[in-house]
Every structure is written in C-alpha cells, then in structure tokens.
Design an enzyme around this catalytic site. Structure first.
Site, mmCIF file in Angstrom:
data_model
loop_
_atom_site.group_PDB
_atom_site.id
_atom_site.type_symbol
_atom_site.label_atom_id
_atom_site.label_comp_id
_atom_site.label_asym_id
_atom_site.label_seq_id
_atom_site.Cartn_x
_atom_site.Cartn_y
_atom_site.Cartn_z
ATOM 1 N N HIS A 38 15.141 -3.045 -37.692
ATOM 2 C CA HIS A 38 14.376 -2.733 -36.477
ATOM 3 C C HIS A 38 14.862 -3.591 -35.317
ATOM 4 O O HIS A 38 14.934 -4.800 -35.429
ATOM 5 C CB HIS A 38 12.879 -2.983 -36.711
ATOM 6 C CG HIS A 38 12.207 -1.824 -37.379
ATOM 7 N ND1 HIS A 38 10.871 -1.554 -37.248
ATOM 8 C CD2 HIS A 38 12.707 -0.860 -38.183
ATOM 9 C CE1 HIS A 38 10.574 -0.464 -37.939
ATOM 10 N NE2 HIS A 38 11.665 -0.029 -38.522
ATOM 11 N N TYR B 174 2.170 -2.587 -31.693
ATOM 12 C CA TYR B 174 1.086 -3.567 -31.610
ATOM 13 C C TYR B 174 0.170 -3.134 -30.467
ATOM 14 O O TYR B 174 0.574 -3.173 -29.302
ATOM 15 C CB TYR B 174 1.645 -4.961 -31.308
ATOM 16 C CG TYR B 174 2.347 -5.603 -32.490
ATOM 17 C CD1 TYR B 174 3.653 -5.262 -32.835
ATOM 18 C CD2 TYR B 174 1.703 -6.556 -33.265
ATOM 19 C CE1 TYR B 174 4.289 -5.847 -33.921
ATOM 20 C CE2 TYR B 174 2.332 -7.151 -34.355
ATOM 21 C CZ TYR B 174 3.622 -6.791 -34.681
ATOM 22 O OH TYR B 174 4.241 -7.372 -35.755
ATOM 23 N N PRO C 5 -1.535 -12.944 -39.891
ATOM 24 C CA PRO C 5 -0.363 -12.085 -40.100
ATOM 25 C C PRO C 5 0.211 -11.444 -38.828
ATOM 26 O O PRO C 5 1.278 -10.832 -38.881
ATOM 27 C CB PRO C 5 -0.870 -11.015 -41.069
ATOM 28 C CG PRO C 5 -2.357 -11.040 -40.948
ATOM 29 C CD PRO C 5 -2.741 -12.411 -40.535
ATOM 30 N N LYS D 113 4.943 -14.001 -39.920
ATOM 31 C CA LYS D 113 5.717 -15.225 -40.157
ATOM 32 C C LYS D 113 5.565 -15.817 -41.562
ATOM 33 O O LYS D 113 6.396 -16.638 -41.976
ATOM 34 C CB LYS D 113 5.289 -16.308 -39.148
ATOM 35 C CG LYS D 113 5.740 -16.037 -37.743
ATOM 36 C CD LYS D 113 7.188 -16.451 -37.566
ATOM 37 C CE LYS D 113 7.811 -15.921 -36.316
ATOM 38 N NZ LYS D 113 8.521 -14.659 -36.476
ATOM 39 N N TYR E 181 9.655 -13.659 -32.402
ATOM 40 C CA TYR E 181 9.474 -12.604 -33.404
ATOM 41 C C TYR E 181 10.660 -12.537 -34.365
ATOM 42 O O TYR E 181 10.480 -12.386 -35.576
ATOM 43 C CB TYR E 181 9.284 -11.248 -32.708
ATOM 44 C CG TYR E 181 8.645 -10.213 -33.606
ATOM 45 C CD1 TYR E 181 7.271 -9.994 -33.568
ATOM 46 C CD2 TYR E 181 9.399 -9.467 -34.502
ATOM 47 C CE1 TYR E 181 6.666 -9.067 -34.405
ATOM 48 C CE2 TYR E 181 8.810 -8.539 -35.346
ATOM 49 C CZ TYR E 181 7.440 -8.336 -35.279
ATOM 50 O OH TYR E 181 6.843 -7.433 -36.114
HETATM 51 C C1 LIG Z 1 -1.993 -8.387 -45.497
HETATM 52 C C2 LIG Z 1 -0.903 -9.399 -45.312
HETATM 53 C C3 LIG Z 1 0.176 -9.078 -44.503
HETATM 54 C C4 LIG Z 1 1.202 -10.003 -44.335
HETATM 55 N N1 LIG Z 1 2.255 -9.654 -43.535
HETATM 56 C C5 LIG Z 1 3.279 -10.516 -43.402
HETATM 57 C C6 LIG Z 1 4.473 -10.129 -42.692
HETATM 58 O O1 LIG Z 1 4.603 -9.022 -42.177
HETATM 59 N N2 LIG Z 1 5.486 -11.023 -42.621
HETATM 60 C C7 LIG Z 1 5.386 -12.273 -43.223
HETATM 61 O O2 LIG Z 1 6.355 -13.057 -43.125
HETATM 62 N N3 LIG Z 1 4.287 -12.648 -43.910
HETATM 63 C C8 LIG Z 1 3.234 -11.812 -44.040
HETATM 64 N N4 LIG Z 1 2.155 -12.168 -44.796
HETATM 65 C C9 LIG Z 1 2.116 -13.477 -45.438
HETATM 66 C C10 LIG Z 1 2.942 -13.523 -46.726
HETATM 67 O O3 LIG Z 1 2.573 -12.489 -47.578
HETATM 68 C C11 LIG Z 1 2.758 -14.884 -47.410
HETATM 69 O O4 LIG Z 1 2.982 -15.898 -46.469
HETATM 70 C C12 LIG Z 1 3.701 -15.043 -48.602
HETATM 71 O O5 LIG Z 1 3.220 -14.298 -49.701
HETATM 72 C C13 LIG Z 1 3.840 -16.507 -49.014
HETATM 73 O O6 LIG Z 1 4.623 -16.604 -50.161
HETATM 74 P P1 LIG Z 1 4.372 -17.763 -51.215
HETATM 75 O O7 LIG Z 1 5.391 -17.562 -52.279
HETATM 76 O O8 LIG Z 1 4.305 -19.060 -50.506
HETATM 77 O O9 LIG Z 1 2.889 -17.529 -51.767
HETATM 78 P P2 LIG Z 1 2.279 -16.326 -52.593
HETATM 79 O O10 LIG Z 1 2.952 -15.050 -52.265
HETATM 80 O O11 LIG Z 1 0.808 -16.426 -52.421
HETATM 81 O O12 LIG Z 1 2.657 -16.671 -54.091
HETATM 82 C C14 LIG Z 1 2.019 -17.695 -54.819
HETATM 83 C C15 LIG Z 1 2.151 -17.379 -56.303
HETATM 84 O O13 LIG Z 1 1.604 -18.471 -57.063
HETATM 85 C C16 LIG Z 1 0.838 -17.969 -58.116
HETATM 86 N N5 LIG Z 1 -0.131 -19.008 -58.498
HETATM 87 C C17 LIG Z 1 -1.242 -19.387 -57.828
HETATM 88 N N6 LIG Z 1 -1.864 -20.384 -58.488
HETATM 89 C C18 LIG Z 1 -1.108 -20.630 -59.584
HETATM 90 C C19 LIG Z 1 -1.235 -21.541 -60.681
HETATM 91 N N7 LIG Z 1 -2.254 -22.408 -60.759
HETATM 92 N N8 LIG Z 1 -0.292 -21.537 -61.660
HETATM 93 C C20 LIG Z 1 0.753 -20.678 -61.601
HETATM 94 N N9 LIG Z 1 0.914 -19.783 -60.591
HETATM 95 C C21 LIG Z 1 -0.007 -19.760 -59.601
HETATM 96 C C22 LIG Z 1 0.214 -16.703 -57.516
HETATM 97 O O14 LIG Z 1 -0.225 -15.788 -58.525
HETATM 98 C C23 LIG Z 1 1.361 -16.154 -56.700
HETATM 99 O O15 LIG Z 1 2.187 -15.292 -57.445
HETATM 100 C C24 LIG Z 1 1.126 -11.279 -44.984
HETATM 101 C C25 LIG Z 1 0.031 -11.594 -45.800
HETATM 102 C C26 LIG Z 1 -0.981 -10.681 -45.966
HETATM 103 C C27 LIG Z 1 -2.129 -11.053 -46.869
#
Ligand SMILES: Cc1cc2nc3c(=O)[nH]c(=O)nc-3n(C[C@H](O)[C@H](O)[C@H](O)COP(=O)(O)OP(=O)(O)OC[C@H]3O[C@@H](n4cnc5c(N)ncnc54)[C@H](O)[C@@H]3O)c2cc1C
Length: 391
Positions: free
Chosen positions: A72, A201, A293, A297, A385
């Site tokens: 995009h 947006y 969101p 980011k 962005y």
């Molecule tokens: C609706 C929505 C839309 C979004 N849109 C965007 C977007 O467009 N662009 C963007 O960049 N970000 C977006 N985000 C944010 C993005 O999804 C998160 O920032 C991202 O998932 C972070 O990744 P992570 O690996 O840090 O954490 P998570 O994806 O939360 O992964 C953490 C993992 O740890 C596991 N876990 C938790 N506790 C334990 C434990 N005690 N033992 C073992 N495993 C455990 C969980 O099950 C999970 O699999 C969005 C979020 C939401 C909710």
C-alpha cells in the site's frame, strides 16, 4: 531443560526472535501457553511497516508475504464528507507499507520454526521467571500437566500484555506510564471485497471508523464504540448502517456489504513499562508496551525490540562486549515513545471523546484540514505511518 535464550510467548515477537537467533546460530526454546490453532487464528494486526517487511525478508520468512501481501502506497483521510489521500512514497522517498495479517506472519514463522528451528512447545505455560538478576535465570513452566524448569543464559519475555515475565522486574526499579481511553474498537471480518483499495481513516461526529482489508476478498472494518461495549449488542445490519454513515462522502463512493464472519471489541490503551530489561531478563513487544491500534504500530514495535535484542546478543558473541545488551532498554524505548506519540496523535485526531466540546470538534477538523493543505504536516504523518528507523 537448558538453552541459551528462553523465549516466553509465540506471538510475532517470540516467533521472530527464535528465527533471528536460529539464523545467527544461537539456540533457544519457545514456550507458548496456547495451542497452535489458537495462535494461528487470533485476529489482530494487519499493517507491516517497510522496516518489518525488510526484516521478515532478510530472516527468510517473507516468501508468502511477497506473494500474497498487498503493498500500500497511501491511506485516505475522510472527514466532513471530504476525502484526502496521503501518498507515502512521494512524501517519504519511496517508503510504503504491506497489508499482510498477523495470523499469516505467525503461520509462516511457526512453520519455519517447526521445520528448521529449535523447540517450540505449545500448551507450555510459563509460571514465573526466577533469578532474573543472576547469571542463571530460569523459567518455571507447566507442560502436559507436569511442572518443569527451563534454565537459560537469557530470558526474553515476549508473552504479551497479560504475561508473567514483567512481574519478575522488581517494583522498586519499575515505572509504568499509562493511559486508557473511554472507547474501544468493534472490529469485524467480512467476506466481501474491500470497498476501497487503500485504508480509509474516517473522522465523524458519531465516532471514528476504519476500512481495512485482509485480502482482495476479505474486508476488515472497525467502529469506535463506548468502552465496555459487548459485540453481541451489535447486529450485522446495525454495524453496516453505522459504517455507512461514518464513511459518507460527498461523491458517489459506496460501501460494499457482505456476510460478517467475526466480530469482537478491543479496548484502547497506551502503556509503557520502564525499564525493558532487568539483569538477564529482557521484555519485548506487548509485554513491555501497548499502543492504541490507530497507528498500526504494535506488531512493528515488537519486531523492532527483538531485532535489537538479537543484534545485541550477536554483538556480544562476536566482541565479548555487553554494551548493546546494556543499551537494550534505552535503544528500544526511544522508538517506543515515538510510536506512543504517533499512536496517541492519530487516536485523538480521529476519535470523538464522549465529552468532546464543539470547540474540540472544530480543532479536530482543523488538524485534518492541515494534512490536506500542508506538505510538511502530511510528510510527518507519512513518516510516522511507514515507520521509525530501527537504528
Ligand atoms: C484488534 C487489534 C488490531 C491491531 N492492529 C495492529 C496493526 O494494524 N498493526 C500493528 O502493528 N499492531 C496491531 N495490533 C497490535 C499487535 O497485534 C500486537 O502489538 C502484537 O500482537 C504484539 O506481539 P507480541 O508477540 O508482543 O504479543 P502477543 O501477540 O500478545 O503474543 C504473546 C504470546 O504469549 C503467549 N503467552 C502469554 N502468557 C504466556 C505464558 N505465561 N506462558 C507462555 N506463553 C504465554 C500468548 O498466548 C501469546 O501467544 C493490533 C492489536 C489488536 C488487538
């Protein structure tokens, strides 16, 4: 069990870190509390910054993204029935973003890890990180009904906002910066081609709306709703009617409707935990920080954190110096705060607070109008962005 890097969580942060370490010849074990199907289905992010795309490619995880992802080159701002396109490459010297769902990023990384990488244990719940301040940190975890201990040289908490890793940082060295918002996002997936070929947006007196997509045949749409809203209170027809109102334009643009296959409500929060490191425990991704969101980011910040950690560990192996590991928290936080600022600005620019005054409404419209009339203002938005540099 013993490993060099114990990784808690198989979200994008944990999975990518395992891949980067594998490529660098450093062994790791990933513990994930959920099962594989759950991790691969969890609908979340969809926008990958240019830097994230580059990292996934360099890690050998970009093949399907390059085939199926949608590049995009801009977004549309919609306000007062007006439409204004922000052209990313023209404003940033060629940068763009990629629409490729987080579910797909996770599927690709899981497949690579299971084929070529170190152990990735599903349904293995970390219970606590112990000895973070020592040279021998441990993760106590439960797998297949049995408790076990993973002994590590380093532990990286990639376990998201609700994880356990952060709790191992003593309260006396911790500072938390937080803001919650009095609204959330009602998000839907719908089996209908997107009504526009770029993200839209929309700022409206009834609240914010976002038009996004997962593929050429699947739309992802969001509506600002009051905090605490139950998604089931919203019938499909009510959702489409409300989206139609908020995306209204002065021209003949039309919203396409289709069967809704999923709906859920996401709360909005800004949160930063400082520091992001305590001894040999490092926090990465949502375990350390949350952004609303609106700026897309969260996933991209998670990628930046694990790249910073992997580089620092490789640097230590090559030079014996801990300098980059010691700088981990400060290096990540600089980028994190830029993303917090950008996400906050986008959120307050586009959402309508429940107690918004007519004065504030006019200010919002003036801020939006500024993007439509000033290249400097638009460039700032486009730079934010498409992403802040990893270095
Ligand atoms: C609706 C929505 C839309 C979004 N849109 C965007 C977007 O467009 N662009 C963007 O960049 N970000 C977006 N985000 C944010 C993005 O999804 C998160 O920032 C991202 O998932 C972070 O990744 P992570 O690996 O840090 O954490 P998570 O994806 O939360 O992964 C953490 C993992 O740890 C596991 N876990 C938790 N506790 C334990 C434990 N005690 N033992 C073992 N495993 C455990 C969980 O099950 C999970 O699999 C969005 C979020 C939401 C909710």
């Amino acid at each position: 069990m013993r490993t060099t890097v114990g990784i808690i969580g198989a979200g994008p942060a944990g999975l990518l870190l395992a891949r980067l370490l594998h490529n660098a010849g450093i062994d790791s074990v990933v513990l994930e509390s959920r099962d594989r199907a759950y991790v691969e289905r969890r609908q979340r992010a969809g926008i990958l910054e240019q830097g994230t795309v580059d990292v996934l490619r360099a890690a050998g995880a970009g093949e399907r993204m390059d085939r199926e992802g949608l590049r995009h080159d801009g977004i549309e701002l919609r306000f007062d029935k007006r439409r204004h396109r922000v052209d990313f490459p023209a404003l940033t010297g060629g940068r763009s973003v990629m629409v490729y769902a987080q579910t797909e990023v996770c599927k690709d990384l899981i497949a690579l890890q299971l084929k070529e990488g170190g152990p990735l244990l599903f349904e293995a719940e970390a219970l606590a990180v112990e000895g973070a301040g020592t040279d021998r940190p441990r993760v106590r975890f439960r797998h297949e009904g049995e408790e076990d201990v993973l002994e590590c040289d380093y532990v990286v908490g990639c376990d998201g906002f609700w994880g356990v890793a952060r709790k191992a940082v003593p309260a006396e060295v911790t500072r938390v910066f937080e803001r919650t918002y009095p609204f959330g996002w009602l998000g839907i997936l719908a089996d209908v081609p997107p009504s526009h070929d770029e993200l839209v947006y929309a700022r409206h007196d009834r609240g914010f709306a976002l038009l996004s997509m997962r593929s050429p045949s699947v739309s992802r749409l969001y509506l600002q709703v009051p905090e605490g809203t139950d998604a089931e209170e919203w019938s499909d027809e009510r959702i489409w009617d409300e989206l139609e109102r908020r995306f209204e334009t002065a021209d003949d643009w039309r919203l396409r409707r289709g069967p809704i296959t999923q709906k859920s409500v996401t709360p909005m929060r800004s949160y930063v935990h400082e520091p992001m490191r305590h001894g040999r425990l490092f926090l990465a991704g949502d375990a350390a920080h949350i952004v609303p969101p609106t700026g897309a980011k969260g996933l991209n910040l998670a990628v930046g954190d694990v790249v910073t950690f992997a580089r620092a560990l490789v640097h230590r192996r090559e030079t014996g110096s801990d300098t980059l590991l010691d700088a981990y928290s400060a290096t990540c936080l600089r980028r994190v705060w830029q993303a917090e600022r950008f996400s906050y600005d986008m959120t307050t620019l586009l959402h309508r607070a429940p107690d918004a005054t007519p004065f504030e409404d006019r200010l919002q419209l003036a801020r939006l109008d500024r993007f439509a009339s000033s290249r400097a203002a638009e460039t700032d938005l486009a730079e934010g962005y498409t992403g802040f540099p990893l270095d």
